[in-house]
Design a protein around this motif. Structure first.
Motif, PDB file in Angstrom:
ATOM      1  N   TRP A 279       1.169   1.739 -10.415  1.00  0.00           N
ATOM      2  CA  TRP A 279       1.009   2.398  -9.113  1.00  0.00           C
ATOM      3  C   TRP A 279       2.338   2.460  -8.381  1.00  0.00           C
ATOM      4  O   TRP A 279       2.710   3.506  -7.845  1.00  0.00           O
ATOM      5  CB  TRP A 279      -0.013   1.638  -8.263  1.00  0.00           C
TER       6      TRP A 279
ATOM      7  N   ALA B 271       4.389   5.785  -7.298  1.00  0.00           N
ATOM      8  CA  ALA B 271       4.524   6.066  -5.870  1.00  0.00           C
ATOM      9  C   ALA B 271       5.990   6.243  -5.484  1.00  0.00           C
ATOM     10  O   ALA B 271       6.332   7.132  -4.688  1.00  0.00           O
ATOM     11  CB  ALA B 271       3.886   4.938  -5.061  1.00  0.00           C
TER      12      ALA B 271
ATOM     13  N   THR C 252       0.835  -1.200   0.000  1.00  0.00           N
ATOM     14  CA  THR C 252       0.000   0.000   0.000  1.00  0.00           C
ATOM     15  C   THR C 252       0.874   1.256   0.000  1.00  0.00           C
ATOM     16  O   THR C 252       2.102   1.178   0.077  1.00  0.00           O
ATOM     17  CB  THR C 252      -0.887   0.014   1.254  1.00  0.00           C
ATOM     18  N   ASP C 253       0.215   2.416  -0.039  1.00  0.00           N
ATOM     19  CA  ASP C 253       0.948   3.683   0.050  1.00  0.00           C
ATOM     20  C   ASP C 253       1.752   3.768   1.347  1.00  0.00           C
ATOM     21  O   ASP C 253       2.850   4.331   1.369  1.00  0.00           O
ATOM     22  CB  ASP C 253      -0.027   4.852  -0.028  1.00  0.00           C
TER      23      ASP C 253
ATOM     24  N   VAL D 105       5.025   2.046   0.869  1.00  0.00           N
ATOM     25  CA  VAL D 105       5.979   2.851   0.099  1.00  0.00           C
ATOM     26  C   VAL D 105       6.572   3.943   0.977  1.00  0.00           C
ATOM     27  O   VAL D 105       7.778   4.235   0.906  1.00  0.00           O
ATOM     28  CB  VAL D 105       5.309   3.451  -1.151  1.00  0.00           C
TER      29      VAL D 105
END
Length: 372
Positions: A118, A122, A76-77, A80
């Motif tokens: 993605w 990111a 997920t973000d 990251v």
């Protein structure tokens, strides 16, 4: 009666002589095998002595192998962000994220990396100076009967097409790990020539994971004859590969070394051999073991990140201390422990002593050697 006793005594004496000869013969065999082994281990321990030269620290060209979870939807973000925090003060410039494996025919289904777009975006937001390379690999025939066959032109063409595919998906470059790759494989060199034409046209780096170099001349031939697996490459073949790529990362682990000192000395030797064979314009990276296993070929107490860092610095000090295109590659994020990161940061990227602080990227940690 006396004759029988004499015959028994003679037979007993013969048996004792035979056993003595067998014992001495066994001892001779042990010595023949053990003395060279002890000599090699002693030489490696001596190779680990001394202090690395000043300035032999991060050039901001390091890399980290990342597992498949980063591109298949499991991350997920927040992951990251944690990755960025982890790497920010290090010299990591390249992330090799597992986007394969390739099929045996060289093709790569897009379903293998559904979240690649993605992840690349990111990382670019969090770490603008870091490149994200697609890590592609497969097992090779003929050593693995069900593996990829590089001698087939159609297979090589499919690998080239897969490279175009991942670059079109947004990856900054491509990193290949094809194993077991035998020294002298001309089909592999032909493939690299074709791949480099594609990556150069896209201004993207072509990177490969490389086998270790013969610690003794011709050792891969001897080992192949004994085991059927010629694990090493000749130094000449290593150089041929290095001249065809932008970046070559030596898998300097799984070395069968029993002690931390002999492992560090081995890495120092491998670093020197690789530096001698790698042109100045190709990035040379020495692999650091960021994983913990105990099995034949790898002992966790011996193959430590700290010993690998020190060995790489010693080899750099002795062979080409001012080489700019040099770094270390950390294998692998999902198996790393905090002690591995501390060894890398203290031994290689210490901000108080690193000579290239301005080149370290803003940086921010799943995959086996072929697939996670």
């Amino acid at each position: 009666m006396d004759g029988a006793d004499g015959a028994d005594g003679a037979d007993g004496a013969r048996r004792r002589r035979v056993w003595r000869r067998l014992r001495w013969g066994a001892l001779a065999v042990v010595l023949v095998l053990l003395v060279p082994l002890l000599a090699v281990l002693t030489a490696l321990r001596v190779n680990y002595l001394g202090d690395p030269a000043d300035g032999t620290r991060s050039r901001g060209r390091d890399a980290l192998w990342l597992g498949h979870a980063w591109v298949d939807g499991r991350k997920t973000d927040a992951d990251v962000a944690a990755l960025a925090a982890r790497l920010r003060a290090t010299g990591v410039r390249d992330l090799y994220v597992h986007a394969g494996p390739l099929e045996h025919d060289g093709t790569l289904p897009a379903s293998a990396y559904p979240r690649a777009g993605w992840f690349v975006a990111a990382v670019h937001r969090a770490l603008p100076s870091v490149r994200v390379q697609a890590w592609l690999g497969d097992v090779l025939a003929p050593e693995e009967p069900e593996g990829m066959r590089l001698e087939r032109a159609e297979t090589r063409a499919a690998v080239v097409a897969s490279t175009r595919q991942v670059l079109a998906a947004g990856f900054d470059g491509v990193h290949f790990d094809l194993e077991p790759l035998h020294s002298g494989d001309r089909d592999y060199l032909t493939l690299l020539d074709a791949l480099h034409r594609v990556t150069a046209a896209e201004d993207a780096p072509l990177s490969v994971a490389a086998h270790q170099i013969d610690p003794l001349p011709g050792f891969h031939s001897f080992w192949g004859a004994v085991t059927g697996h010629p694990k090493w490459w000749s130094q000449a073949f290593f150089g041929e590969v290095a001249r065809r790529v932008d970046q070559i990362a030596v898998m300097s682990y799984d070395t069968m070394q029993p002690l931390e000192s002999t492992y560090g000395g081995y890495v120092a030797q491998q670093t020197s051999l690789a530096l001698e064979a790698t042109p100045p314009g190709t990035d040379l990276l020495m692999g650091l073991p960021f994983f913990h296993e105990n099995r034949f070929g790898h002992w966790d107490h011996a193959e430590t990140a700290a010993a690998a860092v020190r060995g790489a610095r010693l080899g750099l000090s002795r062979t080409d201390r001012d080489r700019a295109a040099f770094g270390v590659a950390l294998y692998v994020d999902f198996a790393a422990e905090e002690s591995d990161w501390r060894a890398y940061e203290k031994g290689w990227t210490d901000p108080d002593t690193a000579p290239y602080p301005d080149t370290a990227p803003e940086a921010d940690p799943d995959a086996g050697r072929v697939a996670p």
